[in-house]
Write a protein that holds these residues in place. Structure first.
Motif, PDB file in Angstrom:
ATOM      1  N   LEU A   1      33.318  39.018  55.498  1.00  0.00           N
ATOM      2  CA  LEU A   1      33.155  39.744  56.813  1.00  0.00           C
ATOM      3  C   LEU A   1      32.473  41.103  56.188  1.00  0.00           C
ATOM      4  CD1 LEU A   1      33.572  39.879  59.817  1.00  0.00           C
ATOM      5  CD2 LEU A   1      35.876  40.628  59.267  1.00  0.00           C
TER       6      LEU A   1
ATOM      7  N   ALA B   1      32.349  27.669  35.421  1.00  0.00           N
ATOM      8  CA  ALA B   1      32.331  28.509  33.914  1.00  0.00           C
ATOM      9  C   ALA B   1      33.646  28.759  33.566  1.00  0.00           C
ATOM     10  CB  ALA B   1      31.365  29.678  34.134  1.00  0.00           C
ATOM     11  N   THR B   2      33.802  28.257  32.236  1.00  0.00           N
ATOM     12  CA  THR B   2      35.040  28.488  31.395  1.00  0.00           C
ATOM     13  C   THR B   2      35.195  29.330  30.322  1.00  0.00           C
ATOM     14  OG1 THR B   2      34.450  26.457  30.198  1.00  0.00           O
ATOM     15  CG2 THR B   2      36.150  26.178  32.231  1.00  0.00           C
ATOM     16  N   ARG B   3      33.925  29.648  29.872  1.00  0.00           N
ATOM     17  CA  ARG B   3      33.648  30.481  28.823  1.00  0.00           C
ATOM     18  C   ARG B   3      32.764  31.655  29.142  1.00  0.00           C
ATOM     19  NH1 ARG B   3      31.670  26.604  23.821  1.00  0.00           N
ATOM     20  NH2 ARG B   3      29.787  28.078  24.264  1.00  0.00           N
ATOM     21  N   PRO B   4      32.913  32.971  28.468  1.00  0.00           N
ATOM     22  CA  PRO B   4      32.045  33.985  29.083  1.00  0.00           C
ATOM     23  C   PRO B   4      30.696  34.069  28.676  1.00  0.00           C
ATOM     24  CG  PRO B   4      34.035  34.626  27.525  1.00  0.00           C
ATOM     25  CD  PRO B   4      34.022  33.164  27.531  1.00  0.00           C
TER      26      PRO B   4
ATOM     27  N   ASP C   1      26.854  32.282  34.919  1.00  0.00           N
ATOM     28  CA  ASP C   1      28.041  32.801  35.776  1.00  0.00           C
ATOM     29  C   ASP C   1      27.158  33.359  37.153  1.00  0.00           C
ATOM     30  OD1 ASP C   1      30.339  33.887  36.995  1.00  0.00           O
ATOM     31  OD2 ASP C   1      30.350  35.473  35.498  1.00  0.00           O
TER      32      ASP C   1
ATOM     33  N   LEU D   1      26.778  40.318  47.247  1.00  0.00           N
ATOM     34  CA  LEU D   1      27.656  40.667  48.577  1.00  0.00           C
ATOM     35  C   LEU D   1      28.331  41.831  48.392  1.00  0.00           C
ATOM     36  CD1 LEU D   1      30.107  37.958  50.008  1.00  0.00           C
ATOM     37  CD2 LEU D   1      30.465  40.515  50.279  1.00  0.00           C
ATOM     38  N   ASP D   2      28.927  42.243  47.132  1.00  0.00           N
ATOM     39  CA  ASP D   2      29.500  43.604  46.991  1.00  0.00           C
ATOM     40  C   ASP D   2      28.296  44.899  47.376  1.00  0.00           C
ATOM     41  OD1 ASP D   2      31.815  42.800  46.035  1.00  0.00           O
ATOM     42  OD2 ASP D   2      31.175  42.825  44.013  1.00  0.00           O
TER      43      ASP D   2
ATOM     44  N   GLN E   1      28.415  45.427  50.808  1.00  0.00           N
ATOM     45  CA  GLN E   1      29.529  46.160  51.304  1.00  0.00           C
ATOM     46  C   GLN E   1      29.697  47.783  50.777  1.00  0.00           C
ATOM     47  OE1 GLN E   1      31.084  44.323  53.523  1.00  0.00           O
ATOM     48  NE2 GLN E   1      32.120  42.772  52.845  1.00  0.00           N
ATOM     49  N   ARG E   2      28.929  47.908  49.791  1.00  0.00           N
ATOM     50  CA  ARG E   2      28.831  49.190  49.456  1.00  0.00           C
ATOM     51  C   ARG E   2      28.286  50.235  50.165  1.00  0.00           C
ATOM     52  NH1 ARG E   2      26.772  49.132  42.711  1.00  0.00           N
ATOM     53  NH2 ARG E   2      28.306  48.026  42.208  1.00  0.00           N
TER      54      ARG E   2
ATOM     55  N   LYS F   1      41.691  40.984  58.556  1.00  0.00           N
ATOM     56  CA  LYS F   1      41.724  40.673  57.215  1.00  0.00           C
ATOM     57  C   LYS F   1      41.127  39.605  56.814  1.00  0.00           C
ATOM     58  CE  LYS F   1      42.973  44.882  55.295  1.00  0.00           C
ATOM     59  NZ  LYS F   1      42.429  45.748  54.678  1.00  0.00           N
ATOM     60  N   THR F   2      40.227  39.108  56.247  1.00  0.00           N
ATOM     61  CA  THR F   2      39.519  37.878  55.993  1.00  0.00           C
ATOM     62  C   THR F   2      39.520  37.801  54.387  1.00  0.00           C
ATOM     63  OG1 THR F   2      37.299  38.390  56.148  1.00  0.00           O
ATOM     64  CG2 THR F   2      38.464  37.755  58.099  1.00  0.00           C
ATOM     65  N   ARG F   3      39.362  36.431  53.917  1.00  0.00           N
ATOM     66  CA  ARG F   3      39.210  36.175  52.711  1.00  0.00           C
ATOM     67  C   ARG F   3      37.744  35.532  52.445  1.00  0.00           C
ATOM     68  NH1 ARG F   3      43.025  32.440  48.783  1.00  0.00           N
ATOM     69  NH2 ARG F   3      41.905  32.999  47.017  1.00  0.00           N
ATOM     70  N   ARG F   4      37.061  36.245  51.234  1.00  0.00           N
ATOM     71  CA  ARG F   4      35.784  35.208  51.199  1.00  0.00           C
ATOM     72  C   ARG F   4      35.917  33.989  50.632  1.00  0.00           C
ATOM     73  NH1 ARG F   4      32.864  39.792  47.068  1.00  0.00           N
ATOM     74  NH2 ARG F   4      32.981  41.871  48.433  1.00  0.00           N
TER      75      ARG F   4
ATOM     76  N   ARG G   1      33.878  30.870  48.581  1.00  0.00           N
ATOM     77  CA  ARG G   1      32.644  30.462  47.773  1.00  0.00           C
ATOM     78  C   ARG G   1      32.396  29.076  48.068  1.00  0.00           C
ATOM     79  NH1 ARG G   1      35.415  31.442  42.023  1.00  0.00           N
ATOM     80  NH2 ARG G   1      37.064  30.626  42.945  1.00  0.00           N
TER      81      ARG G   1
ATOM     82  N   VAL H   1      35.323  35.857  33.181  1.00  0.00           N
ATOM     83  CA  VAL H   1      34.544  34.964  34.106  1.00  0.00           C
ATOM     84  C   VAL H   1      35.002  35.353  35.620  1.00  0.00           C
ATOM     85  CG1 VAL H   1      33.497  32.865  34.793  1.00  0.00           C
ATOM     86  CG2 VAL H   1      33.505  33.263  32.451  1.00  0.00           C
TER      87      VAL H   1
ATOM     88  N   GLU I   1      39.321  43.665  51.704  1.00  0.00           N
ATOM     89  CA  GLU I   1      38.826  42.994  52.748  1.00  0.00           C
ATOM     90  C   GLU I   1      39.838  41.972  53.225  1.00  0.00           C
ATOM     91  OE1 GLU I   1      35.261  40.820  51.347  1.00  0.00           O
ATOM     92  OE2 GLU I   1      34.325  42.576  50.858  1.00  0.00           O
ATOM     93  N   GLU I   2      40.716  41.629  52.128  1.00  0.00           N
ATOM     94  CA  GLU I   2      41.663  40.445  52.143  1.00  0.00           C
ATOM     95  C   GLU I   2      43.083  40.819  52.726  1.00  0.00           C
ATOM     96  OE1 GLU I   2      41.407  37.642  49.110  1.00  0.00           O
ATOM     97  OE2 GLU I   2      43.124  36.330  49.818  1.00  0.00           O
TER      98      GLU I   2
ATOM     99  N   ARG J   1      31.798  55.967  49.125  1.00  0.00           N
ATOM    100  CA  ARG J   1      31.875  54.807  49.924  1.00  0.00           C
ATOM    101  C   ARG J   1      33.235  54.410  49.993  1.00  0.00           C
ATOM    102  NH1 ARG J   1      31.772  49.892  46.116  1.00  0.00           N
ATOM    103  NH2 ARG J   1      31.180  50.780  44.189  1.00  0.00           N
TER     104      ARG J   1
END
Lengths: 336, 307
Positions: free
Chosen positions: A11, A132-135, A139, A148-149, A152-153, A164-167, A169, B72, B129-130, B157
């Motif tokens: 949101l 993904a499981t390893r760095p 990613d 997305l961030d 929002q910035r 309040k909502t959760r993103r 994926r 990650v 947000e959450e 911000r």
């Protein structure tokens, strides 16, 4: 052929939906004047696709971890002036070249990851969907989250959203089935409260349209998830009376219900994918149920209010027996 | 809303009070999240009673590594499900999520880079947000974690998101003076905040103090566990002096958000106190009430109007 991608949906941190003009202002720092704007079926502002260079491994199911070099494309979208999506995707290609070439070679074909080691398409697709499981793994989550961030910035947002909502994926993989027409299939899975995967099989020439399809799917999944959660909260909360509880549903009615238009902006040749998702898991069926529940809640509250008004003016029979449900009563004592 | 928990000295009960307050807020229906920013010693997992993260996570997906771009995906622990004693989320309760530190992560050893600050701000605003309350448990004393928190919330911000600071201290002369120094001192929070882009006048209004492990000296000897009359008189005298000292040092009643009484359970073991612990007579009801009051005051706007 194989395309991998991920979409994050959330949101926009603003109290009301933004006008198309404001959306353009919010997106401008991300992509200058190269913003696409669509008026119908819903207003939608999209930044230009930008490449992000990667030199990493793919999380294959067989643990082969093939090496790829190239670029992942990312873009940000604001839908209906109120929802925001960050999207990342790339084609995985085997050119036969096993040496790492100068960087200019990879930037010349943006959105393409070139394999430096042998890999099996099926193996890579399944491994990617598992995550993904390893760095050093690809990613796409970080790239999509960043897309997305970045929206929002924006300093133009008032950061007072109505709830309040959760993103959520959506991680997706599209496997090309060749040049001959083949039946299109899509398998959608809910992995965790915020993660879903979808595996799509289509003829090679239809693959580019799948990115838009997955964004559309992610958007509707977010709507469904958010409204279902809101309804659950309304029914379990012990902090409010009847009217206050129903009031919690207001953001859904004000801002979300009209956004439901599955498949409306999906390439016509891919509408069969939406149709198969409508059979299973049946998005619109679930949505209609939620909308009916919301309307029922509102109707019950209206009846309750009418009854109380009638009681107060002495125009009706006495209230039914049992615990009175005063809509505007004081907050119940806290549980100790 | 962000709530930053800090203290000048260790052993003030900062973490145990913060976890309990957050637990009460979740029970009352708030969606809440706990961030373990005590990078040198991330022990929130132990207080919540979550197995495997008593000293931070070993999966390499904790806050320390995430903020440095090495993880990650950040680990999120659903405390209702994972804590040994809770056994699921009660009806009507909100989310209770722990984001752990990394075992062996260590304190940050250099001032936060711009990249780190932006990443931290993105994380905080994403969680906002959450969740309605995001509690960030900072380590004791002046730390780079505090510096990072001030820098991230000091970005333009972030200025529209409510943030609050709780300073925990015990009720002794040394602790009162230390708390004063931490907030108002030459290198105190207010000065640090100003250097990071906060308006010092506004920032000052966001700070409140919490007294921990207190006893209320009264003449009822039983309540004090059989102290002599002389001991009670001595305690009352000290309490009066401390009240005076605290208000002279701007740590007094006006800026106090809560008082957590000494509880034998918490003296012996840092843990969540449940209604059942009180029902069985193990923990004191007053402790639970103090947690509830604090949970309510943190989110109550009127508490935070100018003192």
């Amino acid at each position: 052929m194989l395309t991998l991608g991920e979409v994050h949906t959330g949101l926009l941190q603003n109290s009301v939906p933004l006008s198309a003009e404001r959306v353009a202002k919010v997106l401008r720092p991300l992509s200058g004047d190269q913003i696409q704007h669509y008026e119908r079926p819903l207003t939608r502002g999209v930044t230009a696709d930008r490449p992000r260079g990667v030199d990493c491994r793919l999380p294959a199911a067989s643990k082969a971890n093939p090496h790829v070099v190239g670029t992942v494309m990312w873009r940000s979208t604001v839908v209906g002036g109120h929802l925001v999506q960050g999207s990342a995707y790339a084609d995985v290609v085997d050119t036969g070249e096993k040496r790492r070439l100068p960087w200019s070679h990879y930037t010349a074909s943006p959105g393409r990851l070139e394999l430096l080691t042998r890999a099996d398409t099926e193996d890579v697709a399944q491994g990617y969907l598992r995550g993904a499981t390893r760095p050093d793994h690809l990613d796409t989550a970080a790239i999509a989250a960043h897309a997305l961030d970045r929206v929002q910035r924006s300093a133009l947002l008032d950061r007072a959203p109505s709830l309040k909502t959760r993103r959520t994926r959506l991680r997706w993989a599209v496997i090309g089935t060749g040049t001959m027409p083949q039946p299109t299939t899509a398998t959608f899975r809910v992995v965790s409260p915020d993660l879903r995967t979808v595996e799509v099989r289509v003829a090679d020439d239809l693959m580019p349209g799948v990115i838009g399809l997955c964004e559309d799917l992610a958007l509707h999944d977010w709507l469904l998830t958010t409204v279902a959660r809101l309804l659950d909260n309304t029914l379990t909360t012990r902090r409010y009376g009847h009217v206050q509880r129903t009031e919690l549903l207001r953001p859904a009615v004000d801002y979300f219900l009209h956004l439901w238009m599955p498949g409306a902006r999906v390439d016509e040749s891919l509408t069969s994918v939406w149709e198969s998702l409508e059979r299973r898991p049946g998005f619109t069926r679930q949505w209609d149920t939620s909308v009916a529940r919301i309307r029922d809640q509102i109707n019950l509250t209206t009846i309750e209010l009418l009854r109380l008004t009638e009681c107060a003016t002495g125009t009706s029979a006495p209230a039914p027996r049992g615990r009175p449900r005063l809509p505007l009563g004081p907050r119940p004592p806290r549980r100790r | 809303m962000f709530v930053f928990a800090t203290s000048d000295k260790g052993g003030t009960g900062r973490s145990v009070t913060s976890t309990n307050v957050l637990y009460r807020a979740a029970l009352n229906g708030e969606d809440v999240c706990y961030l373990d920013f005590d990078f040198g010693s991330p022990t929130a997992g132990a207080v919540f009673g979550v197995s495997g993260v008593e000293r931070g996570t070993t999966q390499g997906r904790g806050l320390h590594r995430y903020l440095h771009g090495k993880a990650v995906e950040l680990q999120r622990i659903d405390v209702w499900q994972e804590a040994r004693v809770l056994g699921g989320r009660p009806a009507g309760a909100g989310q209770l999520v722990l984001i752990p530190g990394d075992e062996g992560g260590g304190e940050f050893n250099q001032p936060p880079s711009d990249e780190l600050i932006q990443r931290c701000a993105d994380l905080l605003s994403h969680l906002n947000e959450e969740f309605s309350v995001i509690l960030v448990d900072l380590s004791a004393g002046r730390s780079l974690a505090t510096e990072l928190a001030l820098a991230a919330t000091g970005l333009e911000r972030m200025s529209r998101i409510e943030s609050r600071w709780l300073v925990f201290h015990r009720w002794t002369r040394q602790h009162v003076l230390a708390a004063e120094g931490l907030v108002y001192g030459v290198n105190g929070l207010i000065r640090q905040a100003e250097a990071r882009g906060h308006d010092p006048v506004i920032f000052r209004r966001r700070i409140r103090f919490v007294r921990t492990a207190t006893t209320e000296p009264s003449s009822e000897r039983e309540r004090l566990g059989g102290l002599s009359a002389a001991q009670v008189a001595w305690l009352q005298q000290r309490n009066k002096e401390l009240d005076l000292l605290a208000s002279n040092r701007q740590v007094g009643r006006v800026v106090r958000l809560g008082t957590i009484p000494l509880d034998p359970v918490l003296q012996w073991q840092e843990q969540l106190i449940s209604n059942e612990d009180v029902g069985r007579g193990v923990a004191n009801e007053a402790t639970l009430e103090a947690f509830d009051d604090l949970a309510e005051r943190i989110t109550d706007k009127s508490t935070w109007e100018q003192p």
